[in-house]
Design a protein around this motif. Structure first.
Motif, PDB file in Angstrom:
ATOM      1  N   VAL A 160      -5.105  -2.582 -25.938  1.00  0.00           N
ATOM      2  CA  VAL A 160      -5.710  -1.883 -24.538  1.00  0.00           C
ATOM      3  C   VAL A 160      -4.533  -1.959 -23.789  1.00  0.00           C
ATOM      4  O   VAL A 160      -4.101  -3.384 -23.344  1.00  0.00           O
ATOM      5  CB  VAL A 160      -7.039  -2.104 -24.439  1.00  0.00           C
ATOM      6  CG1 VAL A 160      -7.068  -1.059 -23.048  1.00  0.00           C
ATOM      7  CG2 VAL A 160      -7.870  -1.757 -25.205  1.00  0.00           C
TER       8      VAL A 160
ATOM      9  N   ARG B 290      -3.320  -1.509 -19.462  1.00  0.00           N
ATOM     10  CA  ARG B 290      -3.939  -1.252 -18.099  1.00  0.00           C
ATOM     11  C   ARG B 290      -3.766   0.209 -17.689  1.00  0.00           C
ATOM     12  O   ARG B 290      -4.506   0.652 -17.246  1.00  0.00           O
ATOM     13  CB  ARG B 290      -3.514  -2.342 -17.375  1.00  0.00           C
ATOM     14  CG  ARG B 290      -3.932  -3.639 -17.365  1.00  0.00           C
ATOM     15  CD  ARG B 290      -3.291  -4.869 -16.495  1.00  0.00           C
ATOM     16  NE  ARG B 290      -3.870  -6.042 -16.773  1.00  0.00           N
ATOM     17  CZ  ARG B 290      -3.743  -7.085 -15.905  1.00  0.00           C
ATOM     18  NH1 ARG B 290      -2.744  -6.953 -15.150  1.00  0.00           N
ATOM     19  NH2 ARG B 290      -3.877  -8.566 -16.421  1.00  0.00           N
ATOM     20  N   LYS B 291      -2.344   0.586 -17.579  1.00  0.00           N
ATOM     21  CA  LYS B 291      -2.059   1.822 -17.079  1.00  0.00           C
ATOM     22  C   LYS B 291      -2.046   2.958 -18.378  1.00  0.00           C
ATOM     23  O   LYS B 291      -1.288   2.740 -19.266  1.00  0.00           O
ATOM     24  CB  LYS B 291      -0.735   1.772 -16.510  1.00  0.00           C
ATOM     25  CG  LYS B 291       0.011   3.081 -15.889  1.00  0.00           C
ATOM     26  CD  LYS B 291       1.078   3.133 -15.449  1.00  0.00           C
ATOM     27  CE  LYS B 291       1.545   4.430 -14.842  1.00  0.00           C
ATOM     28  NZ  LYS B 291       3.042   4.241 -14.408  1.00  0.00           N
ATOM     29  N   PRO B 292      -2.866   3.924 -18.070  1.00  0.00           N
ATOM     30  CA  PRO B 292      -2.903   4.861 -19.060  1.00  0.00           C
ATOM     31  C   PRO B 292      -1.393   5.517 -19.409  1.00  0.00           C
ATOM     32  O   PRO B 292      -0.681   5.853 -18.439  1.00  0.00           O
ATOM     33  CB  PRO B 292      -3.795   6.110 -18.423  1.00  0.00           C
ATOM     34  CG  PRO B 292      -4.359   5.490 -17.652  1.00  0.00           C
ATOM     35  CD  PRO B 292      -3.662   4.249 -16.997  1.00  0.00           C
TER      36      PRO B 292
ATOM     37  N   ARG C 199      -5.146   4.691 -22.665  1.00  0.00           N
ATOM     38  CA  ARG C 199      -4.728   3.314 -22.791  1.00  0.00           C
ATOM     39  C   ARG C 199      -4.323   3.047 -24.161  1.00  0.00           C
ATOM     40  O   ARG C 199      -3.936   1.708 -24.372  1.00  0.00           O
ATOM     41  CB  ARG C 199      -5.731   2.364 -21.981  1.00  0.00           C
ATOM     42  CG  ARG C 199      -5.655   2.674 -20.454  1.00  0.00           C
ATOM     43  CD  ARG C 199      -6.616   1.714 -19.683  1.00  0.00           C
ATOM     44  NE  ARG C 199      -6.687   1.885 -18.388  1.00  0.00           N
ATOM     45  CZ  ARG C 199      -7.374   2.698 -17.597  1.00  0.00           C
ATOM     46  NH1 ARG C 199      -8.258   3.521 -18.389  1.00  0.00           N
ATOM     47  NH2 ARG C 199      -7.107   2.663 -16.410  1.00  0.00           N
ATOM     48  N   SER C 200      -4.748   3.538 -25.095  1.00  0.00           N
ATOM     49  CA  SER C 200      -4.558   3.282 -26.523  1.00  0.00           C
ATOM     50  C   SER C 200      -4.560   4.279 -27.503  1.00  0.00           C
ATOM     51  O   SER C 200      -4.781   5.337 -27.115  1.00  0.00           O
ATOM     52  CB  SER C 200      -5.609   2.324 -26.855  1.00  0.00           C
ATOM     53  OG  SER C 200      -6.938   3.165 -27.213  1.00  0.00           O
TER      54      SER C 200
END
Length: 341
Positions: free
Chosen positions: A4, A6-8, A27-28
């Motif tokens: 994951v 932090r920043k999309p 994010r993933s």
């Protein structure tokens, strides 16, 4: 465990065979996949993401290295994507037999387009997909026959006439050279031209070269009427892949008249002078007029070329000296008579 960030990361996503794209952030890899499936109402199980440009499939590890705003394609089980190639294939399939909606959409785009390059691309596309290629008669495609005499009732008939006119012009050039041949050779030259003329009539002046309804080995086009440039005289094929279908519409018919039947061994510079010399210097030998006929009037020495592939410089090629005269047959030796036993 899922990776994951932090920043999309942001992407432009679309499903296979759908033109509309929507922005998605996640994010993933799993989050983007899940959102995409929800938007397009597709099952998450068996679905996957790949890059639009080359078809590379995304993974959790690869996800981090994909640039923001990349375009992605959402695939379900059994679907494939090969990048731009797939889009081009789909595009070609769409206007192989275009529907009215596609033509109307192209016209609307063209009417509001200001950029010259895009105007050119759209105009060329519209020109191609608007062709009435399958139509053959004047009743089926009246615009195609605009400007032509009423005696032409079908497209193949006119294009046969067009080809015949070209071949007849070559014959006129050969005939005109009779006046330049010496008096002693003139009678033989005229006789040979007469033989060529009779053969041309029997072959209908090779007008089948432009007739899409002719037998495959007698025409230079596909059964649909597509002609491909055969390239300049000194190469095997056309590097630019020029092609045209004069059966499609009036503009293509007119443009096709600028294509040339180019003599590989040049007619005016080489073949006709060689024929004149062969007749003048025959010294009892018989000129192989069929050889000259093949050079002047047949695809043996003719290449159909786009005007840009027609090189007007000297070709620097000569007639084959071994084929100018017929082989002389040696008289058979008479066997001595045998005495009766």
């Amino acid at each position: 465990m899922f990776t994951v960030f932090r920043k999309p990361k942001t992407f432009k996503l679309r499903a296979l065979h759908r033109t509309k794209k929507f922005g998605v952030a996640g994010r993933s890899y799993q989050e983007v996949l899940r959102k995409g499936c929800f938007h397009f109402q597709l099952p998450v199980t068996g679905s996957r993401l790949c890059l639009y440009e080359d078809g590379t499939e995304l993974t959790g590890d690869y996800f981090s290295s994909v640039p923001d705003n990349s375009e992605l394609v959402l695939l379900t089980s059994g679907q494939t994507w090969q990048g731009y190639v797939s889009d081009i294939h789909h595009f070609l399939h769409a206007f192989h037999k275009p529907q009215a909606g596609l033509i109307q959409a192209a016209r609307q785009l063209l009417s509001g387009e200001q950029a010259p390059l895009r105007q050119k691309l759209l105009a060329d596309l519209l020109h191609t997909i608007s062709e009435n290629t399958e139509a053959e008669t004047r009743a089926e495609d009246p615009p195609w026959f605009e400007g032509l005499e009423s005696r032409f009732k079908n497209k193949s008939g006119y294009l046969r006439y067009s080809c015949e006119s070209r071949i007849r012009s070559y014959l006129r050039e050969v005939s005109a050279s009779a006046s330049t041949v010496g008096a002693e050779a003139q009678e033989e030259y005229v006789r040979i031209v007469g033989l060529m003329c009779r053969k041309l009539r029997a072959e209908q002046y090779h007008s089948s070269y432009f007739d899409r309804g002719a037998e495959a080995d007698s025409r230079l086009c596909t059964p649909e009427g597509w002609f491909s440039c055969q390239g300049p005289f000194d190469v095997d094929s056309c590097a630019s892949k020029h092609s045209i279908n004069p059966y499609g519409n009036r503009e293509s018919r007119i443009l096709f008249s600028t294509w040339n039947l180019d003599h590989i061994i040049e007619k005016r510079r080489t073949v006709i002078p060689a024929l004149e010399a062969a007749v003048a210097e025959r010294a009892g030998r018989e000129v192989s007029w069929e050889y000259f006929y093949s050079l002047l009037f047949t695809a043996h020495n003719l290449k159909l070329v786009h005007i840009a592939c027609h090189k007007k410089t000297s070709h620097g090629l000569s007639c084959d000296p071994r084929r100018i005269y017929r082989p002389q047959t040696k008289p058979k030796r008479r066997q001595p008579a045998r005495k009766c036993q």
